[in-house]
Enzyme design. Sequence first.
Site, short mmCIF file in Angstrom:
data_model
loop_
_atom_site.label_atom_id
_atom_site.label_comp_id
_atom_site.label_asym_id
_atom_site.label_seq_id
_atom_site.Cartn_x
_atom_site.Cartn_y
_atom_site.Cartn_z
N ARG A 84 -17.35 11.83 1.46
CA ARG A 84 -16.73 12.86 0.96
C ARG A 84 -17.60 13.74 -0.25
NH1 ARG A 84 -11.83 9.01 -0.77
NH2 ARG A 84 -12.81 7.54 0.47
N GLU B 85 -8.97 -6.38 -5.83
CA GLU B 85 -7.59 -5.80 -5.73
C GLU B 85 -6.53 -6.78 -5.26
OE1 GLU B 85 -10.27 -2.95 -4.10
OE2 GLU B 85 -8.74 -1.32 -4.64
N ASN C 298 -2.82 -5.42 3.35
CA ASN C 298 -3.41 -4.01 3.25
C ASN C 298 -3.13 -3.24 4.56
OD1 ASN C 298 -4.61 -1.78 2.52
ND2 ASN C 298 -6.45 -2.99 1.65
#
Length: 435
Positions: A272, A415, A39
Site C-alpha cells: 500500500r 491481538e 478472526n
Amino acid sequence: MVSQQNAQTNAADSALAAASCQQENAGEEVCPIKVLVINSGSSSLKYQLVDMATETVITKGICERVGADDSFHKHGIDADERVISVYLPNHYEAVKAVLEVLTDAQIGDIESLEEIAAIGHRVVHGGEYFSASALITDEVLQLIQRCSPLAPLHNPAALAGIRACRELMPDKLQVAAFDTAFHQTMPAKAYMYPLPYELFVRHRIRRYGFHGTSHRYIAERAAALLQKPLIDLKLITCHLGNGCSVAAIDHGFSVDTSMGFTPLEGLMMGTRCGSIDPAIVTYLVEELDMSAQEVSDLMNKQSGLLGISGLSNDLRDIRAATEAGNERAALAYEMYSHSVKKYIGSYVFALGGVDAVVLTAGVGENCDRMRRMIFQGLESLGIFVDQKLNSERGFERVISEERSQVKIIVIPTNEELMIARDTAYIYAQVSAEVC
Ligand code: ADP
C-alpha cells in the site's frame, strides 16, 4: 444531523450494555475460562483457544482458501501442527471443521464444546458505533452490517464467522472486538478531514484508524515494562507489519493515528502506498484513463515496498536485495524508514512530548536494521538506541540506552489475547448480572 447522532449514540449505548471498557478493564483479573478467538478473513478463518486462567494458547489454527476447491485446515502449535485437507465452501463449514478438530477424540484439545465459555471475534470496522468491545446481540450484528460498506472485504467475513458460531453454538456468549474501537477517543481535530463538512455529516467520511487492538495491547505492555501507569504516559505506538500504522496515545487514550477512513492512509506499507498527493488519483483517472478499481488496486496492491523495489512486499527480501546492491530496493528501504520517522516526529509535537516509542508486528519486532534507521540522527533530541539490545530478538524489551530521554520499546503484539481478555471480561460482567 442531531437526530442521526442521537440514533447512533442510543444504538451504541444499548449495544454496549455489557461492553468492556478498555480503561476499566486494563490490568484487572479476568475470569479463569476458556475463550475461542476467531478472526474471519475474506478467504480464511484463524482461531486460538485461550486458557484465561494462565493466559496461554491451548491450541490454534487456520482454515485457508475458504470457498476455493483447494481449501485446507492447519491445526496445532509448532511440532504438533497438522494439515488437514478438507473442502470448506464457506465460513460455516470452516467453523464446523474447527469445532470438530477441537473436540476430536484423538487429536482434540477439549472433551466437549461445554469447555468453551465464550467466543471473541475480531471485527475490522465498528464505525462510530463502538468505542469498546461489545456483547454480540441482534442489534450489534445490524450495526456491524451497517459498517460493511466501510470495510467491504472484512466485515462481511466477520459476520459470516459470527453467524456460523451462533448457529453451531447457540448458547455461547459472543463478543466483537473492533480494530477501530480504540481510536474512537480521537478528538475532532484529528479525525476530521478538511473536506466539505457535509461529507462527514451525510457520509461519515472521517478518520477511523485501524490496528486498534494491537496499539492498545502494546501500550498496556509498555506501561507494565516501564512500571508506570498508562494514565501517566505519552506514547507513540508503531504497528509495522504488512499493514503499518502509528498512533499517538495520551494518558491511555488514542488521540491520533495514521490510518484513516480506510487502512490505505498513512505510512508506506508492503503493497500500500500510504499517504500521497490526492491529486495523483484524479491525474491517473484523467490522464491515464484508469478506472476507480484500477486505481484502488494500484494503490492497495502494487505500491509500497513492492511498487518501489519491483521485487517484493516483504522487508526481508528488500533487505537482502539492498545488501546485494539493488538500488531500487535500497530506495524502498530508505523511504519506509523515512515515512515512519516523519510520523513519529509529527506525533511528538502533537502530543507535546513523548515518554516512549513502542514498536511491534513483523518489521517492528524483528528488523533491527529498520529500527536503527528510524531512530538514526535523533541524538540531539535525547534519543539513543542501544545497538546490542536492538540486535536481540523475540521478547519484550527496552532497546534504548539508559541516558535516552525517550525510551524505545519492542513488544511482540498479541491481538488475540486482547480479544480473549475483552471476551472474558464481558463474560464475567454478564455472568454477574445473571447471578
Ligand atoms: P501482518 O500485517 O500481515 O500481520 P506481520 O506482522 O506478520 O504482518 O508482518 C509481516 C512482515 O514483517 C513481512 O512482510 C516482513 O516484511 C516483515 N518481517 C518479518 N520478519 C522480518 C525480519 N526478520 N526482518 C525484516 N522484516 C521482517
